[in-house]
Design an enzyme around this catalytic site. Structure first.
Site, short mmCIF file in Angstrom:
data_model
loop_
_atom_site.label_atom_id
_atom_site.label_comp_id
_atom_site.label_asym_id
_atom_site.label_seq_id
_atom_site.Cartn_x
_atom_site.Cartn_y
_atom_site.Cartn_z
N LYS A 1 0.85 -1.20 0.00
CA LYS A 1 0.00 0.00 0.00
C LYS A 1 0.88 1.25 0.00
O LYS A 1 1.50 1.59 0.99
CB LYS A 1 -0.89 0.05 1.24
CG LYS A 1 -1.96 1.11 1.10
CD LYS A 1 -2.36 1.74 2.42
CE LYS A 1 -1.62 3.00 2.72
NZ LYS A 1 -1.83 4.14 1.81
N GLY B 1 6.75 5.93 8.02
CA GLY B 1 5.87 7.09 8.00
C GLY B 1 6.05 7.88 9.28
O GLY B 1 7.11 7.83 9.92
N SER B 2 5.01 8.57 9.68
CA SER B 2 5.12 9.46 10.84
C SER B 2 5.01 8.67 12.16
O SER B 2 4.51 7.54 12.18
CB SER B 2 4.01 10.50 10.79
OG SER B 2 2.76 9.85 10.84
N GLY C 1 2.72 5.46 13.05
CA GLY C 1 3.49 4.31 13.52
C GLY C 1 2.94 3.74 14.82
O GLY C 1 2.86 2.52 15.01
N GLU D 1 9.68 2.51 10.77
CA GLU D 1 10.69 3.55 10.54
C GLU D 1 9.95 4.87 10.52
O GLU D 1 9.02 5.05 9.72
CB GLU D 1 11.41 3.33 9.21
CG GLU D 1 12.36 2.14 9.20
CD GLU D 1 13.53 2.29 10.16
OE1 GLU D 1 13.81 3.40 10.63
OE2 GLU D 1 14.15 1.26 10.44
N CYS E 1 13.50 11.95 6.15
CA CYS E 1 13.53 11.59 7.57
C CYS E 1 14.92 11.81 8.14
O CYS E 1 15.09 11.95 9.34
CB CYS E 1 13.10 10.15 7.75
SG CYS E 1 13.95 9.04 6.64
N GLN F 1 1.21 20.08 3.52
CA GLN F 1 2.60 20.16 3.97
C GLN F 1 3.08 21.62 3.95
O GLN F 1 3.77 22.07 4.86
CB GLN F 1 3.50 19.29 3.09
CG GLN F 1 4.95 19.22 3.54
CD GLN F 1 5.14 18.61 4.93
OE1 GLN F 1 4.64 17.53 5.20
NE2 GLN F 1 5.85 19.31 5.81
N GLU G 1 9.28 17.34 14.42
CA GLU G 1 9.63 17.15 13.01
C GLU G 1 8.71 18.02 12.16
O GLU G 1 7.50 17.90 12.24
CB GLU G 1 9.48 15.69 12.61
CG GLU G 1 9.95 15.45 11.19
CD GLU G 1 9.76 14.02 10.73
OE1 GLU G 1 8.64 13.49 10.86
OE2 GLU G 1 10.74 13.43 10.22
P1 NAD Z 1 2.11 9.06 7.32
O1 NAD Z 1 2.33 8.46 8.65
O2 NAD Z 1 1.10 10.12 7.16
O3 NAD Z 1 1.72 7.94 6.26
C1 NAD Z 1 2.55 6.80 6.04
C2 NAD Z 1 1.71 5.69 5.47
O4 NAD Z 1 0.79 5.24 6.48
C3 NAD Z 1 0.87 6.09 4.27
O5 NAD Z 1 0.87 5.05 3.32
C4 NAD Z 1 -0.51 6.25 4.88
O6 NAD Z 1 -1.55 6.04 3.95
C5 NAD Z 1 -0.51 5.16 5.93
N1 NAD Z 1 -1.51 5.31 6.98
C6 NAD Z 1 -2.07 6.45 7.43
N2 NAD Z 1 -2.96 6.17 8.40
C7 NAD Z 1 -2.97 4.83 8.57
C8 NAD Z 1 -3.67 3.94 9.42
N3 NAD Z 1 -4.57 4.36 10.30
N4 NAD Z 1 -3.41 2.63 9.33
C9 NAD Z 1 -2.50 2.18 8.45
N5 NAD Z 1 -1.80 2.96 7.61
C10 NAD Z 1 -2.03 4.29 7.66
O7 NAD Z 1 3.54 9.58 6.83
P2 NAD Z 1 3.90 10.38 5.48
O8 NAD Z 1 3.39 11.78 5.62
O9 NAD Z 1 3.51 9.60 4.27
O10 NAD Z 1 5.49 10.36 5.51
C11 NAD Z 1 6.24 11.30 6.24
C12 NAD Z 1 6.80 10.68 7.50
O11 NAD Z 1 7.54 9.52 7.15
C13 NAD Z 1 7.76 11.59 8.22
O12 NAD Z 1 7.51 11.53 9.61
C14 NAD Z 1 9.12 10.98 7.92
O13 NAD Z 1 10.12 11.25 8.86
C15 NAD Z 1 8.79 9.54 7.85
N6 NAD Z 1 9.81 8.80 7.11
C16 NAD Z 1 10.65 7.97 7.82
C17 NAD Z 1 11.64 7.27 7.17
C18 NAD Z 1 12.54 6.34 7.94
O14 NAD Z 1 13.04 5.41 7.35
N7 NAD Z 1 12.76 6.56 9.22
C19 NAD Z 1 11.80 7.40 5.80
C20 NAD Z 1 10.93 8.24 5.12
C21 NAD Z 1 9.94 8.93 5.79
#
Ligand code: NAD
Length: 478
Positions: free
Chosen positions: A172, A225-226, A230, A247, A281, A328, A380
């Site tokens: 996804k 993701g965030s 997470g 992550e 990130c 954003q 962040e």
């Molecule tokens: P996000 O958390 O908004 O979304 C990430 C993913 O989770 C998306 O696919 C989203 O559709 C999904 N999601 C959202 N709600 C959900 C739920 N209730 N259940 C399951 N899945 C759900 O993050 P984003 O805005 O896409 O990405 C930015 C974030 O990602 C930043 O915090 C960044 O630091 C982090 N990031 C971390 C790394 C790493 O490896 N540490 C790498 C890249 C980005």
């Protein structure tokens, strides 16, 4: 307008609805209409992956390695077109987009090789007449939930090891970047793997992602993701005892000591904080500078920033593209206001600007006179916004660097071997950079952090086996 479907059980299937994918550099440029799955379609994909697992997990490892190699080769052969699509959809510059597509191809090639290196161990038992074997087995269906900021590299570093170690996949992507995900799925669909082994389910996190987290047929969830999402992923997985890996965010420090080479430090700061629009990130969002060079360093950073062109991601002269979307942009602008109200000095940029095309253009924002307690130094922001914080000496700089809830990447610029070595040892981060930017990593070595940045085993490289396999210990009477 071009319509793009989900890929389930070896077939392209339209979603319950569709969403429009828009170029953040030019809001009049529509990339296409992408399928949005509902819960029922997600269930079909999970079912297909579950059914395909049996044959795939015990099938020929040569066929597995060949399929991954074919995927990697096709990505590399099309890196320019893929990079163009990525930059058009996500807003990083074309060289960054092509670089990321290249990395995705290399990752598939790397894991094609890893298929042939899956090994076990055999030991003598402490009990006479017995031998002990340790082997690695695939887990089953892997649910992959990815963010928007590396729309090809992150899916690649999850899909490739999942398949290499004999698992099947439901992928996804993030809502903002279905184009890159679809293009990778299209290439995978031609690789010769059996129907159901790999499935693409585009759709909303709260629908598709949550369904994967809740479904007992999904053996493990890998999430990037965030932190907020997470935590939700973790709670859902814990509730049914599924394996998971997270992550998440960062607030990465770059320490600049007064013995640093100024050019090296300024380049590391500017690239680390602002390239890819700061939407990494691993971005250097806290720049911690020893007092005696603070004014000189800030002047030199501002001079470099003044020479950067913020514009349409696909223009040749652009060094910084737009931020990814309206929300954003609003988040970035609101943190810039917060920084001013907290008493930090907006030394450079932070302005919404107009270009030939209507897009989300923001000049890189550099705050000085920051304390490490300000919200702009702790939370962040995920945009082109960085805080410069003064340190009395190395020990103070190290303490500031570690005073954060995150722990992904940490950098130091110094010509002192003593301080570089001490920092490598004592920085509370998963990755440490000496005289180079906190962002920018290789594809064949572990990637990940500590504290609130990561949970679970490392991604990438041979270490990926820890997440994508289960260890089995077998006792055999001789
Ligand atoms: P996000 O958390 O908004 O979304 C990430 C993913 O989770 C998306 O696919 C989203 O559709 C999904 N999601 C959202 N709600 C959900 C739920 N209730 N259940 C399951 N899945 C759900 O993050 P984003 O805005 O896409 O990405 C930015 C974030 O990602 C930043 O915090 C960044 O630091 C982090 N990031 C971390 C790394 C790493 O490896 N540490 C790498 C890249 C980005």
């Amino acid at each position: 307008m071009a319509q793009y479907a989900n890929y389930i059980n070896g077939e392209w299937v339209h979603g319950a609805s569709a969403s429009t994918n828009i170029n953040p550099s030019d809001l009049s440029d529509v990339i296409g209409e992408y399928a949005q799955a509902d819960a029922a379609q997600t269930d079909l994909a999970i079912g297909a992956a579950h059914h395909a697992f049996g044959a795939w997990s015990i099938g020929s490892i040569q066929a597995r390695a060949d399929a991954l190699d074919r995927i990697g080769s096709e990505i590399l052969a099309n890196k320019d077109a893929l990079g163009y699509l990525l930059s058009r959809e996500e807003g990083k510059t074309l060289p960054e987009g092509v670089g990321e597509a290249t990395r995705a191809g290399n990752i598939f090639k790397f894991f094609a090789g890893e298929v042939l290196r899956i090994r076990g161990e055999k030991m003598a038992s402490v009990r006479p007449g017995l031998e002990v074997e340790m082997t690695r087995e695939p887990l089953g269906v892997i649910g992959i939930i990815a963010p928007w900021n590396f729309p090809m590299a992150i899916p690649a570093w999850k899909i490739a090891p999942a398949l290499a170690y004999g698992n099947t996949v439901v992928f996804k992507p993030a809502e903002l970047v279905p184009g890159s995900a679809w293009a990778i799925a299209d290439i995978i669909s031609r690789s010769g793997i059996a129907p159901g082994v790999f499935n693409l389910v585009m759709g909303r996190g709260a629908v598709v992602g949550q369904r994967m987290i809740n479904d007992r047929r999904v053996a493990a969830i890998t999430f990037t993701g965030s932190v907020a999402t997470g935590k939700r992923v973790a709670e859902g997985c814990i509730a049914r005892m599924a394996k998971f890996q997270l992550e998440m965010g960062g607030k990465n420090p770059l320490v600049v000591l007064n013995d640093a080479d100024l050019n090296t430090a300024v380049t590391a700061a500017v690239q680390g904080a602002f390239y890819s629009g700061g939407q990494r990130c691993t971005a250097s969002s806290r720049i911690i500078v020893e007092k005696s060079i603070y004014p000189r360093f800030v002047d030199a950073v501002c001079t470099q920033l003044a020479g950067l062109r913020v514009d349409h991601a696909l223009k040749k002269e652009t060094q910084i593209g737009p931020v990814v979307d309206q929300s954003q942009l609003e988040q970035d602008l609101s943190y810039i206001e917060i920084g001013k109200q907290e008493g930090a000095r907006l030394q450079f940029g932070g302005e919404r600007i107009q270009r030939d095309t209507a897009g989300f253009f923001l000049t890189p924002a550099l705050f000085t006179d920051c304390s490490n307690d300000m919200r702009i130094s702790r939370e962040e922001i995920f945009g082109p916004v960085a805080s410069v914080i003064a340190a009395d000496d190395y020990e103070h700089a190290l303490a500031l660097a570690n005073d954060t809830e995150f722990g992904l990447s940490a950098g130091i610029c110094t010509s002192s071997l003593k301080y570089a070595s001490h920092f490598k040892r004592h920085a509370q981060a998963g990755m440490v950079m000496v005289n180079t930017a906190t962002a920018g990593v290789d594809y064949h070595v572990p990637f990940g952090g500590r504290k609130a940045s990561s949970f679970g085993p490392r991604e990438q490289g041979a270490y990926a086996a820890e997440f994508y396999t289960a260890v089995k210990t077998a006792y055999v009477a001789a």
